[in-house]
Design a protein around this motif. Structure first.
Motif, short mmCIF file in Angstrom:
data_model
loop_
_atom_site.label_atom_id
_atom_site.label_comp_id
_atom_site.label_asym_id
_atom_site.label_seq_id
_atom_site.Cartn_x
_atom_site.Cartn_y
_atom_site.Cartn_z
N UNK A 151 -0.45 6.29 -9.27
CA UNK A 151 -1.80 6.85 -9.24
C UNK A 151 -2.77 5.81 -8.70
N UNK A 152 -3.89 6.24 -8.16
CA UNK A 152 -4.88 5.26 -7.69
C UNK A 152 -5.29 4.26 -8.77
N UNK A 153 -5.30 4.69 -10.02
CA UNK A 153 -5.67 3.78 -11.10
C UNK A 153 -4.60 2.73 -11.40
N UNK A 154 -3.46 2.84 -10.76
CA UNK A 154 -2.44 1.79 -10.88
C UNK A 154 -2.72 0.63 -9.92
N UNK A 155 -3.71 0.78 -9.08
CA UNK A 155 -4.08 -0.29 -8.15
C UNK A 155 -4.49 -1.54 -8.90
N UNK A 156 -3.82 -2.64 -8.61
CA UNK A 156 -4.07 -3.89 -9.32
C UNK A 156 -3.20 -4.99 -8.71
N UNK A 157 -3.48 -6.20 -9.13
CA UNK A 157 -2.55 -7.31 -8.88
C UNK A 157 -1.57 -7.33 -10.05
N UNK A 158 -0.31 -7.31 -9.73
CA UNK A 158 0.73 -7.29 -10.75
C UNK A 158 1.35 -8.68 -10.87
N UNK A 159 1.46 -9.14 -12.11
CA UNK A 159 1.99 -10.46 -12.40
C UNK A 159 3.22 -10.34 -13.30
N UNK A 160 4.18 -11.20 -13.09
CA UNK A 160 5.23 -11.35 -14.07
C UNK A 160 5.03 -12.68 -14.79
N UNK A 161 5.53 -12.74 -16.00
CA UNK A 161 5.38 -13.92 -16.83
C UNK A 161 6.62 -14.07 -17.70
N UNK B 117 0.85 -1.19 0.00
CA UNK B 117 0.00 0.00 0.00
C UNK B 117 0.88 1.24 0.00
N UNK B 118 0.67 2.09 -0.98
CA UNK B 118 1.43 3.33 -1.08
C UNK B 118 0.46 4.48 -1.34
N UNK B 119 0.96 5.69 -1.17
CA UNK B 119 0.15 6.86 -1.47
C UNK B 119 0.42 7.33 -2.89
N UNK B 120 -0.52 8.02 -3.44
CA UNK B 120 -0.36 8.56 -4.78
C UNK B 120 0.89 9.44 -4.83
N UNK B 121 1.62 9.28 -5.93
CA UNK B 121 2.85 10.04 -6.10
C UNK B 121 4.10 9.32 -5.65
N UNK C 66 4.45 -18.32 -21.25
CA UNK C 66 4.34 -19.72 -20.86
C UNK C 66 4.14 -19.92 -19.36
N UNK C 67 4.79 -19.15 -18.57
CA UNK C 67 4.72 -19.35 -17.13
C UNK C 67 4.42 -18.02 -16.44
N UNK C 68 3.69 -18.13 -15.34
CA UNK C 68 3.21 -16.96 -14.63
C UNK C 68 3.48 -17.09 -13.13
N UNK C 69 3.71 -15.94 -12.52
CA UNK C 69 3.79 -15.91 -11.07
C UNK C 69 2.41 -15.82 -10.45
N UNK C 70 2.38 -15.78 -9.15
CA UNK C 70 1.11 -15.79 -8.43
C UNK C 70 0.54 -14.38 -8.27
N UNK C 71 1.33 -13.38 -8.52
CA UNK C 71 0.86 -12.00 -8.43
C UNK C 71 1.18 -11.35 -7.09
N UNK C 72 1.29 -10.04 -7.14
CA UNK C 72 1.49 -9.27 -5.91
C UNK C 72 0.59 -8.03 -5.98
N UNK C 73 -0.08 -7.74 -4.89
CA UNK C 73 -1.06 -6.66 -4.86
C UNK C 73 -0.38 -5.31 -4.67
N UNK C 74 -0.76 -4.37 -5.51
CA UNK C 74 -0.33 -2.98 -5.36
C UNK C 74 -1.58 -2.13 -5.17
N UNK C 75 -1.62 -1.40 -4.08
CA UNK C 75 -2.75 -0.52 -3.80
C UNK C 75 -2.22 0.89 -3.62
N UNK C 76 -2.79 1.81 -4.40
CA UNK C 76 -2.37 3.20 -4.34
C UNK C 76 -3.53 4.03 -3.79
N UNK C 77 -3.31 4.67 -2.68
CA UNK C 77 -4.36 5.48 -2.07
C UNK C 77 -4.22 6.93 -2.51
N UNK C 78 -5.35 7.59 -2.59
CA UNK C 78 -5.34 8.99 -3.06
C UNK C 78 -5.16 9.95 -1.89
#
Length: 122
Positions: free
Chosen positions: A86-96, A11-15, A110-122
């Motif tokens: 930005x708040x709109x960057x909030x998502x689960x981020x995956x590498x592949x 969890x991070x703040x915008x900017x 071909x292969x994917x990670x399990x994802x990591x959550x990024x939450x951006x607060x305004x």
């Protein structure tokens, strides 16, 4: 195929900035590593990718200028550096990863990670 593990979300703040990591279980045998994200209720979106051997990078127009993808071959790790979040960057981020680059850096992974959550607060 490599086992991929993402880390660095939170969890991070915008900017603010954040660096995500994508570590392979062993040596990266893939030609390309991509980053994707999926926000709630939305389709998975391509963020960017790197050709692992050469370090050549590709970025989505929606985030270009705010992100940088790099890799540390000695650590079998690819990084996604995100700035001016930005708040709109909030998502689960995956590498592949994929063995063959192919026509597009956006598809055919071909292969994917399990994802990591990024939450951006305004």
């Amino acid at each position: 195929q490599e086992q991929l593990v993402e880390s660095g979300g939170g969890l991070v703040q915008a900017g603010e900035s954040l660096k995500l990591s994508c570590a392979a279980s062993g040596t990266f045998n893939s030609e390309a590593v991509g980053w994707f994200r999926q926000a709630p209720g939305k389709k998975r979106e391509f963020v960017g990718a790197i050709k692992y051997r050469t370090g050549i990078t590709f970025y989505s127009e929606s985030v270009q200028g705010r992100i940088t993808i790099s890799r540390d071959m000695s650590k079998n790790t690819v990084f996604l550096h995100m700035n001016s979040l930005k708040p709109e960057d909030t998502a689960v981020y995956y590498c592949a990863a994929k063995r063959v680059v192919g026509i597009s850096m956006r598809t055919s992974y071909d292969s994917w990670g399990q994802g990591t959550q990024v939450t951006v607060s305004s």
